[in-house]
Design an enzyme around this catalytic site. Structure first.
Site, PDB file in Angstrom:
ATOM      1  N   SER A 140      36.333  38.242  36.190  1.00  0.00           N
ATOM      2  CA  SER A 140      37.786  38.208  36.402  1.00  0.00           C
ATOM      3  C   SER A 140      38.183  38.639  37.813  1.00  0.00           C
ATOM      4  O   SER A 140      39.249  38.273  38.294  1.00  0.00           O
ATOM      5  CB  SER A 140      38.493  39.095  35.377  1.00  0.00           C
ATOM      6  OG  SER A 140      37.985  40.412  35.458  1.00  0.00           O
ATOM      7  N   ASP A 384      45.470  49.882  34.606  1.00  0.00           N
ATOM      8  CA  ASP A 384      44.277  49.102  34.943  1.00  0.00           C
ATOM      9  C   ASP A 384      43.932  49.394  36.404  1.00  0.00           C
ATOM     10  O   ASP A 384      44.644  48.968  37.318  1.00  0.00           O
ATOM     11  CB  ASP A 384      44.574  47.611  34.736  1.00  0.00           C
ATOM     12  CG  ASP A 384      43.421  46.698  35.154  1.00  0.00           C
ATOM     13  OD1 ASP A 384      42.488  47.166  35.840  1.00  0.00           O
ATOM     14  OD2 ASP A 384      43.463  45.499  34.798  1.00  0.00           O
ATOM     15  N   HIS A 387      41.521  45.794  38.349  1.00  0.00           N
ATOM     16  CA  HIS A 387      42.054  44.545  38.921  1.00  0.00           C
ATOM     17  C   HIS A 387      43.094  44.827  40.000  1.00  0.00           C
ATOM     18  O   HIS A 387      43.557  45.963  40.130  1.00  0.00           O
ATOM     19  CB  HIS A 387      42.613  43.677  37.795  1.00  0.00           C
ATOM     20  CG  HIS A 387      41.551  43.252  36.838  1.00  0.00           C
ATOM     21  ND1 HIS A 387      41.243  43.972  35.707  1.00  0.00           N
ATOM     22  CD2 HIS A 387      40.682  42.214  36.879  1.00  0.00           C
ATOM     23  CE1 HIS A 387      40.226  43.384  35.083  1.00  0.00           C
ATOM     24  NE2 HIS A 387      39.874  42.320  35.777  1.00  0.00           N
TER      25      HIS A 387
END
Ligand code: NAG
Ligand code: NAG
Ligand code: NAG
Ligand code: NAG
Ligand code: NAG
Length: 408
Positions: A140, A384, A387
């Protein structure tokens, strides 16, 4: 051996949960495929004065370590695009839309100590990849970098001359007038694993099939530029389950091996594939180094119980290096690349991204499951810190890639 008999840890479960949440929706936006009339453009002629490395047009930054430098606040030239101008950003990365109020994280420009980065020129880049296939392969984080690249380029292409389509593990951005594609292929370990489904890769216990890459790699054939990455999925903090046999549902011969050892084998398998399938006179291969995380603010001298949440400035200490980035894993990459003598360019983003505790998506991302009251009361608990917001840090990764591709 049954998978459920393998042990697990809470950190591991946390990462798995995180990835599942993040990956539930790959490009949820509407399908952007339209009817397109191809146009003919004259091919531009660029002087290529380095026969060894294809695509190079000027050695502007040759001999300069573009990965060693500092962040400079620059709100005149940064960011390269506005979040709302780019319809391709997944809702996990649209931080402003998800409520982030500060914007300074978009305005930092990377300044190497010994040279300046050429500014990314979208029309030059599109001319250079005319008739070509550019492919990002990995997890990702690589998908974030891929998205950044299409955000950097798409403005140049009229609405009816571009499309974005995802089929299984492959996402393809097509620029019709240029007969070019920029693609992303989901393969978080590069080699086969039980996490290979692009949508549903929630797995409690991970394993890789160390000798098998072909089921993925058959989709990479014919690429002119490939950008690989693989790191975060390896970091479970425990040995890796490895299977040395082709794909079957039957999980015999599962072996636990040291993570670095399996990572090294994976690098060998990848390099061997590159050797057999990529013509060094016509194609370029890149590998993006590990992307750091900022899970604990103690590491940079902040609060004892904080993380990237509420961080709005980069870290100043030039020697800062967080615990999540394993130097042994980086050493493995270095050694295997040197040993192989295959022309593969490392995009060494680790150190420069270590400084960017402010650039993560934190709590400003689409939440696929409703938050609990406990979470709402304590935002740090669901931030998070892996990311990155777009626009943001990953645009710089692409400027570095652009520099290595055309100007080194
Ligand atoms: C290469 O770039 C430099 C600096 O941008 C420029 O001065 C020079 O003319 C360029 N050389 C070629 C051959 O394009
Ligand atoms: C960008 O590249 C094109 C060539 O494709 C060139 O004509 C143009 O001058 C460049 N723009 C800038 C700002 O350098
Ligand atoms: C488009 O590019 C492919 C290679 O990616 C090439 O085989 C094909 O001939 C090109 N088509 C046109 C119309 O230029
Ligand atoms: C965020 O950080 C600022 C200082 O940088 C601090 O004053 C504020 O209390 C913090 N907010 C939260 C919710 O932690
Ligand atoms: C990446 O860059 C950092 C900082 O410049 C350096 O310490 C590290 O050794 C580099 N890694 C590799 C694999 O070259």
């Amino acid at each position: 051996m049954k998978l459920s008999s393998l042990s697990s840890s809470s950190f591991f479960s946390y990462i798995i949960a995180l990835f599942f949440i993040i990956s539930l929706c790959v490009f949820c936006g509407k399908d952007l495929v339209l009817d397109i009339v191809p146009l003919q453009y004259d091919q531009m002629n660029f002087k290529n004065d380095n026969p060894v490395l294809p695509f190079i047009i000027n050695h502007t930054t040759k001999g300069c370590d573009i990965f060693a430098g500092k962040w400079v606040y620059d709100d005149t030239t940064m960011p390269h695009y506005e979040e709302k101008e780019c319809p391709y950003i997944q809702p996990q990365l649209t931080c402003q839309k998800q409520g982030r109020l500060d914007t300074a994280y978009q305005h930092w420009r990377w300044q190497p100590h010994d040279c300046s980065l050429p500014r990314l020129n979208a029309s030059l880049m599109m001319e250079m990849i005319r008739g070509k296939r550019m492919l990002y392969v990995g997890d990702s984080l690589n998908r974030g970098q891929y998205t950044s690249m299409i955000c950097l380029l798409h403005r140049l292409i009229p609405e009816n001359a571009k499309s974005l389509k995802t089929i299984g593990s492959l996402t393809v951005f097509r620029a019709l007038e240029y007969n070019a594609t920029i693609e992303f292929y989901w393969a978080p370990f590069l080699v086969e694993s039980n996490s290979d489904n692009a949508i549903v890769h929630r797995v409690k216990d991970r394993f890789v099939r160390i000798d098998s890459i072909e089921r993925h790699a058959k989709h990479w054939k014919g690429a002119d530029i490939i950008v690989f990455n693989t790191y975060v999925w390896w970091m479970t903090g425990r040995p890796m389950n490895t299977i040395r046999q082709p794909f079957t549902e039957d999980l015999k011969d599962v072996k636990m091996m040291k993570t670095e050892e399996v990572y090294r084998l994976t690098m060998k398998v990848m390099l061997n594939w590159v050797k057999k399938n990529m013509d060094p006179l016509k194609t370029r291969v890149f590998f993006t180094s590990m992307s750091p995380a900022h899970e604990s603010s103690k590491e940079w001298g902040g609060d004892l119980d904080g993380n990237c949440y509420n961080q709005t400035e980069p870290i100043n200490n030039p020697n800062y290096w967080g615990k999540f980035s394993n130097k042994m894993m980086m050493q493995v990459v270095k050694e295997e690349f040197q040993r192989s003598a295959i022309p593969i360019t490392l995009i060494n983003i680790t150190q420069l991204s270590e400084y960017r505790k402010d650039a993560h998506t934190s709590i400003y991302k689409k939440q696929w499951n409703p938050l609990t009251l406990e979470q709402i009361a304590n935002p740090t608990s669901y931030a998070d810190c892996i990311h990155w917001c777009l626009p943001g840090l990953q645009d710089t990764w692409n400027e570095l890639l652009y520099t290595k591709l055309f100007f080194s």
